[in-house]
Design a protein around this motif. Structure first.
Motif, PDB file in Angstrom:
ATOM      1  N   GLY A  10       0.791  -1.227   0.000  1.00  0.00           N
ATOM      2  CA  GLY A  10       0.000   0.000   0.000  1.00  0.00           C
ATOM      3  C   GLY A  10       0.817   1.267   0.000  1.00  0.00           C
ATOM      4  O   GLY A  10       0.464   2.241  -0.661  1.00  0.00           O
ATOM      5  N   VAL A  11       1.923   1.292   0.736  1.00  0.00           N
ATOM      6  CA  VAL A  11       2.762   2.499   0.797  1.00  0.00           C
ATOM      7  C   VAL A  11       3.357   2.792  -0.584  1.00  0.00           C
ATOM      8  O   VAL A  11       3.345   3.937  -1.040  1.00  0.00           O
ATOM      9  CB  VAL A  11       3.872   2.347   1.857  1.00  0.00           C
ATOM     10  N   ALA A  12       3.853   1.756  -1.242  1.00  0.00           N
ATOM     11  CA  ALA A  12       4.400   1.950  -2.592  1.00  0.00           C
ATOM     12  C   ALA A  12       3.306   2.441  -3.530  1.00  0.00           C
ATOM     13  O   ALA A  12       3.531   3.332  -4.354  1.00  0.00           O
ATOM     14  CB  ALA A  12       5.012   0.655  -3.114  1.00  0.00           C
ATOM     15  N   GLY A  13       2.105   1.883  -3.393  1.00  0.00           N
ATOM     16  CA  GLY A  13       0.983   2.322  -4.221  1.00  0.00           C
ATOM     17  C   GLY A  13       0.653   3.789  -4.003  1.00  0.00           C
ATOM     18  O   GLY A  13       0.412   4.525  -4.963  1.00  0.00           O
ATOM     19  N   GLU A  14       0.675   4.212  -2.759  1.00  0.00           N
ATOM     20  CA  GLU A  14       0.402   5.622  -2.455  1.00  0.00           C
ATOM     21  C   GLU A  14       1.471   6.528  -3.067  1.00  0.00           C
ATOM     22  O   GLU A  14       1.156   7.598  -3.598  1.00  0.00           O
ATOM     23  CB  GLU A  14       0.346   5.834  -0.948  1.00  0.00           C
ATOM     24  N   ASN A  15       2.720   6.104  -2.989  1.00  0.00           N
ATOM     25  CA  ASN A  15       3.804   6.908  -3.563  1.00  0.00           C
ATOM     26  C   ASN A  15       3.652   7.038  -5.070  1.00  0.00           C
ATOM     27  O   ASN A  15       3.836   8.122  -5.643  1.00  0.00           O
ATOM     28  CB  ASN A  15       5.165   6.287  -3.228  1.00  0.00           C
ATOM     29  N   VAL A  16       3.317   5.941  -5.719  1.00  0.00           N
ATOM     30  CA  VAL A  16       3.144   5.992  -7.173  1.00  0.00           C
ATOM     31  C   VAL A  16       1.930   6.831  -7.528  1.00  0.00           C
ATOM     32  O   VAL A  16       1.952   7.584  -8.506  1.00  0.00           O
ATOM     33  CB  VAL A  16       3.035   4.573  -7.769  1.00  0.00           C
ATOM     34  N   ARG A  17       0.874   6.737  -6.735  1.00  0.00           N
ATOM     35  CA  ARG A  17      -0.305   7.563  -7.010  1.00  0.00           C
ATOM     36  C   ARG A  17       0.028   9.054  -6.909  1.00  0.00           C
ATOM     37  O   ARG A  17      -0.517   9.869  -7.658  1.00  0.00           O
ATOM     38  CB  ARG A  17      -1.457   7.199  -6.080  1.00  0.00           C
ATOM     39  N   GLY A  18       0.943   9.412  -6.021  1.00  0.00           N
ATOM     40  CA  GLY A  18       1.392  10.804  -5.952  1.00  0.00           C
ATOM     41  C   GLY A  18       2.102  11.215  -7.234  1.00  0.00           C
ATOM     42  O   GLY A  18       1.871  12.308  -7.760  1.00  0.00           O
ATOM     43  N   ALA A  19       2.932  10.330  -7.743  1.00  0.00           N
ATOM     44  CA  ALA A  19       3.614  10.607  -9.010  1.00  0.00           C
ATOM     45  C   ALA A  19       2.615  10.675 -10.164  1.00  0.00           C
ATOM     46  O   ALA A  19       2.728  11.517 -11.051  1.00  0.00           O
ATOM     47  CB  ALA A  19       4.670   9.539  -9.287  1.00  0.00           C
ATOM     48  N   LEU A  20       1.614   9.797 -10.134  1.00  0.00           N
ATOM     49  CA  LEU A  20       0.584   9.814 -11.171  1.00  0.00           C
ATOM     50  C   LEU A  20      -0.192  11.128 -11.165  1.00  0.00           C
ATOM     51  O   LEU A  20      -0.563  11.650 -12.223  1.00  0.00           O
ATOM     52  CB  LEU A  20      -0.376   8.642 -10.984  1.00  0.00           C
ATOM     53  N   HIS A  21      -0.420  11.658  -9.988  1.00  0.00           N
ATOM     54  CA  HIS A  21      -1.108  12.953  -9.894  1.00  0.00           C
ATOM     55  C   HIS A  21      -0.304  14.039 -10.603  1.00  0.00           C
ATOM     56  O   HIS A  21      -0.850  14.828 -11.375  1.00  0.00           O
ATOM     57  CB  HIS A  21      -1.340  13.312  -8.422  1.00  0.00           C
TER      58      HIS A  21
ATOM     59  N   GLU B 103      -1.364  16.231 -13.915  1.00  0.00           N
ATOM     60  CA  GLU B 103      -1.366  17.698 -13.946  1.00  0.00           C
ATOM     61  C   GLU B 103      -0.492  18.222 -15.082  1.00  0.00           C
ATOM     62  O   GLU B 103      -0.878  19.132 -15.810  1.00  0.00           O
ATOM     63  CB  GLU B 103      -0.881  18.265 -12.617  1.00  0.00           C
ATOM     64  N   ASN B 104       0.694  17.653 -15.222  1.00  0.00           N
ATOM     65  CA  ASN B 104       1.604  18.102 -16.274  1.00  0.00           C
ATOM     66  C   ASN B 104       1.052  17.800 -17.654  1.00  0.00           C
ATOM     67  O   ASN B 104       1.227  18.594 -18.584  1.00  0.00           O
ATOM     68  CB  ASN B 104       2.985  17.479 -16.092  1.00  0.00           C
ATOM     69  N   ALA B 105       0.384  16.670 -17.805  1.00  0.00           N
ATOM     70  CA  ALA B 105      -0.239  16.347 -19.094  1.00  0.00           C
ATOM     71  C   ALA B 105      -1.274  17.408 -19.448  1.00  0.00           C
ATOM     72  O   ALA B 105      -1.386  17.820 -20.610  1.00  0.00           O
ATOM     73  CB  ALA B 105      -0.867  14.961 -19.052  1.00  0.00           C
ATOM     74  N   GLY B 106      -2.014  17.872 -18.446  1.00  0.00           N
ATOM     75  CA  GLY B 106      -2.990  18.928 -18.688  1.00  0.00           C
ATOM     76  C   GLY B 106      -2.344  20.218 -19.152  1.00  0.00           C
ATOM     77  O   GLY B 106      -2.840  20.870 -20.077  1.00  0.00           O
ATOM     78  N   HIS B 107      -1.224  20.577 -18.554  1.00  0.00           N
ATOM     79  CA  HIS B 107      -0.513  21.793 -18.972  1.00  0.00           C
ATOM     80  C   HIS B 107       0.033  21.643 -20.391  1.00  0.00           C
ATOM     81  O   HIS B 107      -0.015  22.588 -21.186  1.00  0.00           O
ATOM     82  CB  HIS B 107       0.631  22.103 -18.005  1.00  0.00           C
ATOM     83  N   ILE B 108       0.546  20.471 -20.707  1.00  0.00           N
ATOM     84  CA  ILE B 108       1.047  20.231 -22.065  1.00  0.00           C
ATOM     85  C   ILE B 108      -0.094  20.379 -23.062  1.00  0.00           C
ATOM     86  O   ILE B 108       0.050  21.023 -24.107  1.00  0.00           O
ATOM     87  CB  ILE B 108       1.710  18.844 -22.170  1.00  0.00           C
ATOM     88  N   LYS B 109      -1.248  19.793 -22.750  1.00  0.00           N
ATOM     89  CA  LYS B 109      -2.398  19.852 -23.657  1.00  0.00           C
ATOM     90  C   LYS B 109      -2.862  21.293 -23.850  1.00  0.00           C
ATOM     91  O   LYS B 109      -3.186  21.700 -24.963  1.00  0.00           O
ATOM     92  CB  LYS B 109      -3.531  18.982 -23.104  1.00  0.00           C
ATOM     93  N   GLN B 110      -2.890  22.079 -22.781  1.00  0.00           N
ATOM     94  CA  GLN B 110      -3.293  23.479 -22.898  1.00  0.00           C
ATOM     95  C   GLN B 110      -2.303  24.270 -23.745  1.00  0.00           C
ATOM     96  O   GLN B 110      -2.702  25.076 -24.591  1.00  0.00           O
ATOM     97  CB  GLN B 110      -3.416  24.113 -21.515  1.00  0.00           C
ATOM     98  N   SER B 111      -1.018  24.039 -23.532  1.00  0.00           N
ATOM     99  CA  SER B 111       0.004  24.725 -24.327  1.00  0.00           C
ATOM    100  C   SER B 111      -0.109  24.342 -25.784  1.00  0.00           C
ATOM    101  O   SER B 111       0.034  25.182 -26.682  1.00  0.00           O
ATOM    102  CB  SER B 111       1.404  24.382 -23.813  1.00  0.00           C
TER     103      SER B 111
END
Length: 72
Positions: free
Chosen positions: A38-49, A53-61
């Protein structure tokens, strides 16, 4: 011959890579969590977030650049 490496096209490929990496990491996260890490999953979910977010900025640009007639 048209330039194959203009900025909007490059950003489109980066955006596609972001989405592919996000999907792959989510699959791995689900498997890791099923195995009880679970801890590893939580860490990866933070990276996924962050990836999301960055994918959204790329798409807007990308949309702004495509709207600019100098990149058409």
């Amino acid at each position: 011959m048209p330039n194959q490496y203009v900025l909007p096209d490059m950003l489109e490929k980066i955006y596609e890579n972001q989405l592919a990496l996000e999907a792959a990491l989510m699959e791995l996260t689900l498997e890791v969590e099923r195995q009880g890490a679970g801890v590893a999953g939580e860490n990866v979910r933070g990276a996924l977030h962050t990836i999301g977010e960055n994918a959204g900025h790329i798409k807007q640009s990308l949309a702004k650049l495509r709207a600019d007639s100098s990149y058409k």
